[in-house]
Design an enzyme around this catalytic site. Structure first.
Site, short mmCIF file in Angstrom:
data_model
loop_
_atom_site.label_atom_id
_atom_site.label_comp_id
_atom_site.label_asym_id
_atom_site.label_seq_id
_atom_site.Cartn_x
_atom_site.Cartn_y
_atom_site.Cartn_z
N LYS A 71 0.81 -1.23 0.00
CA LYS A 71 0.00 0.00 0.00
C LYS A 71 0.84 1.28 0.00
O LYS A 71 0.41 2.30 -0.54
CB LYS A 71 -0.94 0.02 1.22
CG LYS A 71 -2.05 -1.01 1.15
CD LYS A 71 -2.98 -0.88 2.34
CE LYS A 71 -4.03 -1.97 2.35
NZ LYS A 71 -5.01 -1.80 3.41
N GLY A 131 -3.18 1.18 18.63
CA GLY A 131 -2.25 0.80 17.57
C GLY A 131 -1.74 2.02 16.82
O GLY A 131 -2.36 3.11 16.87
N ALA A 132 -0.61 1.85 16.16
CA ALA A 132 0.01 2.98 15.46
C ALA A 132 0.65 2.53 14.14
O ALA A 132 1.57 3.17 13.65
CB ALA A 132 1.03 3.65 16.36
N ASN A 154 -0.82 3.32 22.21
CA ASN A 154 0.05 2.30 21.61
C ASN A 154 0.99 1.68 22.64
O ASN A 154 1.34 2.30 23.63
CB ASN A 154 0.85 2.89 20.45
CG ASN A 154 1.41 1.80 19.55
OD1 ASN A 154 0.67 0.90 19.14
ND2 ASN A 154 2.69 1.85 19.27
N ILE A 227 -10.98 -3.81 13.95
CA ILE A 227 -10.80 -4.02 12.50
C ILE A 227 -10.48 -5.48 12.20
O ILE A 227 -10.46 -5.89 11.06
CB ILE A 227 -9.74 -3.08 11.88
CG1 ILE A 227 -8.34 -3.43 12.32
CG2 ILE A 227 -10.05 -1.62 12.17
CD1 ILE A 227 -7.31 -2.85 11.37
P1 ATR Z 1 -0.45 -2.65 10.23
O1 ATR Z 1 0.32 -1.87 9.20
O2 ATR Z 1 -1.19 -3.84 9.67
O3 ATR Z 1 -1.35 -1.79 11.05
P2 ATR Z 1 1.94 -2.79 11.88
O4 ATR Z 1 2.55 -1.65 11.18
O5 ATR Z 1 2.78 -3.99 12.14
O6 ATR Z 1 0.63 -3.35 11.18
O7 ATR Z 1 1.37 -2.22 13.28
C1 ATR Z 1 0.91 -3.05 14.24
C2 ATR Z 1 0.44 -2.22 15.45
O8 ATR Z 1 -0.14 -3.13 16.36
C3 ATR Z 1 1.55 -1.52 16.18
O9 ATR Z 1 1.07 -0.31 16.69
C4 ATR Z 1 1.88 -2.50 17.32
O10 ATR Z 1 2.38 -1.89 18.48
P3 ATR Z 1 3.95 -1.57 18.67
O11 ATR Z 1 4.20 -0.24 18.01
O12 ATR Z 1 4.16 -1.54 20.13
O13 ATR Z 1 4.70 -2.70 18.00
C5 ATR Z 1 0.50 -3.05 17.61
N1 ATR Z 1 0.60 -4.39 18.20
C6 ATR Z 1 0.91 -5.55 17.58
N2 ATR Z 1 0.88 -6.59 18.45
C7 ATR Z 1 0.54 -6.07 19.65
C8 ATR Z 1 0.33 -6.62 20.96
N3 ATR Z 1 0.45 -7.94 21.18
N4 ATR Z 1 -0.04 -5.79 21.95
C9 ATR Z 1 -0.19 -4.47 21.72
N5 ATR Z 1 0.00 -3.88 20.51
C10 ATR Z 1 0.35 -4.66 19.49
#
Ligand code: ATR
Length: 285
Positions: A71, A131-132, A154, A227
Protein backbone atom coordinates in the site's frame (compact mmCIF):
# COMPACT_ATOMS: atom_id res chain seq x y z
CA UNK A 1 -24.72 -21.11 -16.22
CA UNK A 2 -20.97 -20.46 -16.42
CA UNK A 3 -19.92 -16.88 -17.04
CA UNK A 4 -19.19 -16.09 -20.70
CA UNK A 5 -15.59 -14.90 -21.07
CA UNK A 6 -15.06 -13.07 -24.36
CA UNK A 7 -12.21 -11.04 -25.91
CA UNK A 8 -13.85 -7.90 -24.53
CA UNK A 9 -14.15 -9.19 -20.93
CA UNK A 10 -12.50 -6.64 -18.64
CA UNK A 11 -10.08 -7.50 -15.85
CA UNK A 12 -9.96 -6.23 -12.25
CA UNK A 13 -7.44 -7.58 -9.76
CA UNK A 14 -6.04 -7.63 -6.27
CA UNK A 15 -2.28 -7.45 -5.71
CA UNK A 16 -0.74 -8.48 -2.40
CA UNK A 17 1.36 -11.02 -0.56
CA UNK A 18 -0.23 -13.19 0.70
CA UNK A 19 -3.59 -13.05 -1.06
CA UNK A 20 -4.58 -16.70 -0.76
CA UNK A 21 -7.04 -16.00 2.08
CA UNK A 22 -8.52 -12.85 0.57
CA UNK A 23 -12.30 -12.82 0.24
CA UNK A 24 -12.17 -9.85 -2.15
CA UNK A 25 -12.25 -11.99 -5.36
CA UNK A 26 -15.40 -13.78 -4.16
CA UNK A 27 -17.15 -10.52 -3.28
CA UNK A 28 -16.14 -8.51 -6.35
CA UNK A 29 -16.97 -11.35 -8.78
CA UNK A 30 -20.35 -11.79 -7.10
CA UNK A 31 -21.02 -8.05 -7.54
CA UNK A 32 -19.84 -8.06 -11.19
CA UNK A 33 -22.19 -10.98 -11.91
CA UNK A 34 -25.05 -9.41 -9.96
CA UNK A 35 -24.90 -6.29 -12.14
CA UNK A 36 -24.21 -8.17 -15.40
CA UNK A 37 -20.83 -6.51 -15.94
CA UNK A 38 -18.60 -8.24 -18.50
CA UNK A 39 -15.53 -8.43 -16.24
CA UNK A 40 -13.67 -10.72 -13.86
CA UNK A 41 -11.65 -9.99 -10.72
CA UNK A 42 -8.57 -12.12 -10.04
CA UNK A 43 -6.03 -12.37 -7.22
CA UNK A 44 -2.31 -12.02 -7.96
CA UNK A 45 0.26 -12.85 -5.31
CA UNK A 46 3.38 -10.96 -6.38
CA UNK A 47 6.73 -10.00 -4.87
CA UNK A 48 7.38 -6.77 -6.74
CA UNK A 49 4.69 -4.08 -6.94
CA UNK A 50 6.62 -2.19 -9.64
CA UNK A 51 6.02 -5.18 -11.91
CA UNK A 52 2.41 -5.28 -10.70
CA UNK A 53 1.91 -1.70 -11.87
CA UNK A 54 3.57 -2.55 -15.20
CA UNK A 55 1.08 -5.41 -15.51
CA UNK A 56 -1.84 -3.03 -14.92
CA UNK A 57 -0.57 -0.84 -17.75
CA UNK A 58 0.39 -3.67 -20.13
CA UNK A 59 -2.73 -5.77 -19.68
CA UNK A 60 -5.09 -2.83 -19.38
CA UNK A 61 -6.37 -3.97 -15.99
CA UNK A 62 -9.27 -1.58 -15.34
CA UNK A 63 -8.92 -1.33 -11.58
CA UNK A 64 -7.02 -2.96 -8.75
CA UNK A 65 -7.21 -3.49 -5.02
CA UNK A 66 -3.85 -3.15 -3.31
CA UNK A 67 -3.19 -4.93 -0.07
CA UNK A 68 -0.39 -5.76 2.36
CA UNK A 69 2.56 -5.18 1.93
CA UNK A 70 2.29 -2.84 -1.09
CA UNK A 71 0.00 0.00 0.00
CA UNK A 72 2.87 2.42 0.66
CA UNK A 73 5.37 1.26 -1.99
CA UNK A 74 2.95 1.51 -4.89
CA UNK A 75 2.61 5.29 -4.60
CA UNK A 76 5.81 6.10 -6.49
CA UNK A 77 4.77 4.07 -9.52
CA UNK A 78 1.37 5.69 -10.11
CA UNK A 79 0.55 8.80 -12.21
CA UNK A 80 -1.72 10.61 -9.78
CA UNK A 81 -2.66 10.17 -6.12
CA UNK A 82 -5.77 11.44 -4.38
CA UNK A 83 -5.10 14.02 -1.60
CA UNK A 84 -6.34 11.84 1.27
CA UNK A 85 -4.20 8.91 0.12
CA UNK A 86 -1.19 11.24 0.01
CA UNK A 87 -1.86 12.30 3.61
CA UNK A 88 -2.30 8.69 4.75
CA UNK A 89 0.74 7.65 2.74
CA UNK A 90 -1.07 4.56 1.48
CA UNK A 91 -3.09 3.55 -1.58
CA UNK A 92 -5.50 0.60 -1.54
CA UNK A 93 -7.26 1.27 -4.86
CA UNK A 94 -5.96 1.95 -8.37
CA UNK A 95 -8.17 3.10 -11.23
CA UNK A 96 -6.89 2.86 -14.79
CA UNK A 97 -8.26 5.90 -16.65
CA UNK A 98 -7.22 5.09 -20.24
CA UNK A 99 -3.64 4.37 -19.20
CA UNK A 100 -3.44 7.09 -16.53
CA UNK A 101 -3.18 5.33 -13.16
CA UNK A 102 -4.93 7.10 -10.28
CA UNK A 103 -4.55 5.87 -6.70
CA UNK A 104 -6.78 6.50 -3.73
CA UNK A 105 -7.58 5.04 -0.30
CA UNK A 106 -11.00 3.67 0.67
CA UNK A 107 -9.85 2.28 4.06
CA UNK A 108 -10.26 5.65 5.70
CA UNK A 109 -13.98 6.17 4.93
CA UNK A 110 -14.44 2.39 5.19
CA UNK A 111 -13.72 2.75 8.89
CA UNK A 112 -15.62 5.94 9.63
CA UNK A 113 -18.84 5.16 7.75
CA UNK A 114 -19.88 2.12 9.86
CA UNK A 115 -18.65 3.96 12.94
CA UNK A 116 -20.93 6.90 12.17
CA UNK A 117 -23.85 4.52 11.70
CA UNK A 118 -23.29 3.26 15.25
CA UNK A 119 -22.12 6.45 16.99
CA UNK A 120 -23.71 9.27 14.97
CA UNK A 121 -21.48 12.21 14.07
CA UNK A 122 -17.87 11.86 15.23
CA UNK A 123 -17.49 15.62 15.64
CA UNK A 124 -16.09 16.42 19.09
CA UNK A 125 -16.18 12.77 20.21
CA UNK A 126 -13.22 11.36 22.19
CA UNK A 127 -11.91 8.61 19.93
CA UNK A 128 -9.19 6.26 21.21
CA UNK A 129 -7.32 4.34 18.51
CA UNK A 130 -5.34 1.33 19.74
CA UNK A 131 -2.25 0.80 17.57
CA UNK A 132 0.01 2.98 15.46
CA UNK A 133 0.69 0.93 12.30
CA UNK A 134 -0.58 1.36 8.75
CA UNK A 135 -4.18 0.50 9.61
CA UNK A 136 -4.15 2.97 12.51
CA UNK A 137 -2.92 5.73 10.15
CA UNK A 138 -5.83 5.25 7.74
CA UNK A 139 -8.40 5.13 10.54
CA UNK A 140 -6.79 8.13 12.30
CA UNK A 141 -7.03 10.30 9.18
CA UNK A 142 -10.66 9.22 8.78
CA UNK A 143 -11.46 10.24 12.37
CA UNK A 144 -9.68 13.59 11.96
CA UNK A 145 -11.57 14.22 8.71
CA UNK A 146 -14.79 13.74 10.70
CA UNK A 147 -13.50 16.15 13.38
CA UNK A 148 -13.23 13.56 16.16
CA UNK A 149 -10.88 14.28 19.09
CA UNK A 150 -8.23 11.66 18.64
CA UNK A 151 -6.03 9.88 21.16
CA UNK A 152 -3.48 7.34 19.88
CA UNK A 153 -2.95 4.48 22.34
CA UNK A 154 0.05 2.30 21.61
CA UNK A 155 2.31 -0.29 23.24
CA UNK A 156 5.54 1.27 22.01
CA UNK A 157 6.00 4.91 22.87
CA UNK A 158 8.10 5.98 19.87
CA UNK A 159 5.73 4.64 17.21
CA UNK A 160 2.66 5.90 19.07
CA UNK A 161 4.05 9.39 19.63
CA UNK A 162 5.21 9.66 16.06
CA UNK A 163 1.74 8.87 14.65
CA UNK A 164 0.07 11.11 17.25
CA UNK A 165 2.29 14.02 16.24
CA UNK A 166 1.61 13.47 12.58
CA UNK A 167 -2.18 13.41 12.93
CA UNK A 168 -2.22 16.11 15.65
CA UNK A 169 -3.58 13.77 18.30
CA UNK A 170 -2.69 13.06 21.92
CA UNK A 171 -0.70 9.96 22.80
CA UNK A 172 -1.38 7.57 25.66
CA UNK A 173 0.75 4.47 26.38
CA UNK A 174 -1.34 1.28 26.19
CA UNK A 175 -0.16 0.25 29.63
CA UNK A 176 -1.51 3.42 31.17
CA UNK A 177 -4.77 3.20 29.22
CA UNK A 178 -5.32 -0.36 30.46
CA UNK A 179 -3.86 -0.07 33.93
CA UNK A 180 -5.79 2.91 35.10
CA UNK A 181 -9.48 2.38 35.46
CA UNK A 182 -9.39 5.28 37.96
CA UNK A 183 -8.15 7.39 35.04
CA UNK A 184 -10.95 6.08 32.93
CA UNK A 185 -13.53 6.88 35.57
CA UNK A 186 -12.19 10.40 35.95
CA UNK A 187 -12.48 10.62 32.18
CA UNK A 188 -16.08 9.52 32.56
CA UNK A 189 -16.67 12.84 34.23
CA UNK A 190 -14.27 15.20 32.50
CA UNK A 191 -13.03 13.42 29.39
CA UNK A 192 -15.43 10.63 28.47
CA UNK A 193 -14.22 7.86 26.20
CA UNK A 194 -16.81 7.84 23.45
CA UNK A 195 -15.22 5.45 20.98
CA UNK A 196 -12.47 2.80 21.11
CA UNK A 197 -11.08 1.30 17.87
CA UNK A 198 -8.63 -1.60 17.81
CA UNK A 199 -6.34 -1.43 14.76
CA UNK A 200 -3.82 -4.02 15.99
CA UNK A 201 -3.96 -7.72 15.20
CA UNK A 202 -4.47 -8.63 18.86
CA UNK A 203 -7.41 -11.07 19.13
CA UNK A 204 -7.05 -12.36 15.58
CA UNK A 205 -7.32 -16.10 14.98
CA UNK A 206 -5.64 -18.18 16.47
CA UNK A 207 -5.16 -15.82 19.45
CA UNK A 208 -8.88 -15.48 20.03
CA UNK A 209 -8.60 -15.20 23.83
CA UNK A 210 -6.55 -12.01 23.67
CA UNK A 211 -7.81 -8.45 23.79
CA UNK A 212 -5.84 -5.19 23.71
CA UNK A 213 -8.29 -3.51 26.11
CA UNK A 214 -8.86 -4.09 29.82
CA UNK A 215 -12.61 -4.94 30.05
CA UNK A 216 -12.95 -2.74 33.16
CA UNK A 217 -12.66 0.30 30.88
CA UNK A 218 -15.87 -0.34 28.97
CA UNK A 219 -19.17 1.29 29.87
CA UNK A 220 -22.53 1.30 28.15
CA UNK A 221 -22.10 4.76 26.60
CA UNK A 222 -19.20 3.68 24.42
CA UNK A 223 -19.01 2.47 20.84
CA UNK A 224 -16.27 -0.12 20.34
CA UNK A 225 -14.94 -1.14 16.95
CA UNK A 226 -12.46 -3.81 15.91
CA UNK A 227 -10.80 -4.02 12.50
CA UNK A 228 -10.06 -7.72 13.08
CA UNK A 229 -12.79 -9.78 11.35
CA UNK A 230 -11.49 -13.26 11.98
CA UNK A 231 -13.15 -14.09 14.39
CA UNK A 232 -16.09 -11.82 13.68
CA UNK A 233 -16.73 -11.23 17.37
CA UNK A 234 -13.33 -10.81 18.97
CA UNK A 235 -12.76 -11.05 22.71
CA UNK A 236 -12.61 -7.25 22.85
CA UNK A 237 -16.02 -6.97 21.17
CA UNK A 238 -17.50 -9.65 23.45
CA UNK A 239 -16.20 -7.82 26.54
CA UNK A 240 -17.54 -4.54 25.21
CA UNK A 241 -20.93 -6.02 24.43
CA UNK A 242 -21.12 -7.56 27.90
CA UNK A 243 -20.68 -4.05 29.31
CA UNK A 244 -23.52 -2.73 27.17
CA UNK A 245 -21.39 -0.97 24.53
CA UNK A 246 -22.48 -0.72 20.92
CA UNK A 247 -20.07 -2.77 18.83
CA UNK A 248 -18.89 -2.53 15.22
CA UNK A 249 -17.13 -5.60 13.85
CA UNK A 250 -14.19 -5.67 11.45
CA UNK A 251 -16.26 -7.03 8.60
CA UNK A 252 -18.11 -3.70 8.46
CA UNK A 253 -14.93 -1.81 7.59
CA UNK A 254 -13.94 -4.48 5.08
CA UNK A 255 -17.35 -4.30 3.39
CA UNK A 256 -17.46 -0.49 3.28
CA UNK A 257 -13.97 -0.15 1.81
CA UNK A 258 -14.77 -2.89 -0.73
CA UNK A 259 -18.10 -1.26 -1.64
CA UNK A 260 -16.34 2.06 -2.22
CA UNK A 261 -13.84 0.27 -4.47
CA UNK A 262 -16.60 -1.37 -6.49
CA UNK A 263 -18.25 2.02 -6.96
CA UNK A 264 -14.96 3.48 -8.19
CA UNK A 265 -14.43 0.49 -10.51
CA UNK A 266 -17.90 0.48 -12.06
CA UNK A 267 -19.83 3.59 -11.01
CA UNK A 268 -22.43 1.31 -9.42
CA UNK A 269 -23.45 1.54 -5.77
CA UNK A 270 -22.73 -1.79 -4.10
CA UNK A 271 -25.33 -3.54 -1.89
CA UNK A 272 -23.68 -3.75 1.54
CA UNK A 273 -25.97 -6.39 3.01
CA UNK A 274 -25.48 -8.76 0.08
CA UNK A 275 -21.70 -8.28 0.34
CA UNK A 276 -21.80 -9.01 4.05
CA UNK A 277 -23.90 -12.16 3.58
CA UNK A 278 -21.46 -13.50 0.96
CA UNK A 279 -18.46 -12.68 3.15
CA UNK A 280 -20.05 -14.39 6.14
CA UNK A 281 -20.75 -17.63 4.28
CA UNK A 282 -17.12 -17.70 3.16
CA UNK A 283 -15.74 -16.88 6.61
CA UNK A 284 -17.87 -19.58 8.24
CA UNK A 285 -16.43 -22.28 5.97
P1 ATR B 1 -0.45 -2.65 10.23
O1 ATR B 1 0.32 -1.87 9.20
O2 ATR B 1 -1.19 -3.84 9.67
O3 ATR B 1 -1.35 -1.79 11.05
P2 ATR B 1 1.94 -2.79 11.88
O4 ATR B 1 2.55 -1.65 11.18
O5 ATR B 1 2.78 -3.99 12.14
O6 ATR B 1 0.63 -3.35 11.18
O7 ATR B 1 1.37 -2.22 13.28
C1 ATR B 1 0.91 -3.05 14.24
C2 ATR B 1 0.44 -2.22 15.45
O8 ATR B 1 -0.14 -3.13 16.36
C3 ATR B 1 1.55 -1.52 16.18
O9 ATR B 1 1.07 -0.31 16.69
C4 ATR B 1 1.88 -2.50 17.32
O10 ATR B 1 2.38 -1.89 18.48
P3 ATR B 1 3.95 -1.57 18.67
O11 ATR B 1 4.20 -0.24 18.01
O12 ATR B 1 4.16 -1.54 20.13
O13 ATR B 1 4.70 -2.70 18.00
C5 ATR B 1 0.50 -3.05 17.61
N1 ATR B 1 0.60 -4.39 18.20
C6 ATR B 1 0.91 -5.55 17.58
N2 ATR B 1 0.88 -6.59 18.45
C7 ATR B 1 0.54 -6.07 19.65
C8 ATR B 1 0.33 -6.62 20.96
N3 ATR B 1 0.45 -7.94 21.18
N4 ATR B 1 -0.04 -5.79 21.95
C9 ATR B 1 -0.19 -4.47 21.72
N5 ATR B 1 0.00 -3.88 20.51
C10 ATR B 1 0.35 -4.66 19.49
Amino acid sequence: MAKQITPSTKLYAIFGKPVSHSISPLIHNMLLNEFGIDAVYLAFEISDIKKGVEAIRTLGIKGASITIPFKEDIIKYLDEIDDTAIKIGAVNTVINKNGHLWGCNTDCDGATKPLKEAAGSLKGKQVYIIGAGGAARAVAFGVKKELGKLIIVNRSKDKGQSLAKEVEAEFLPLELFNGSTHLSSSRDRDYPIDIIINTTSVGMNPNIDESPVNPAIFNKNMVVMDIVYNPLKTKMLKDAQNSGCKIVDGLSMFIYQGAAQFELFTGIKAPHQLMRDIALTQLMR
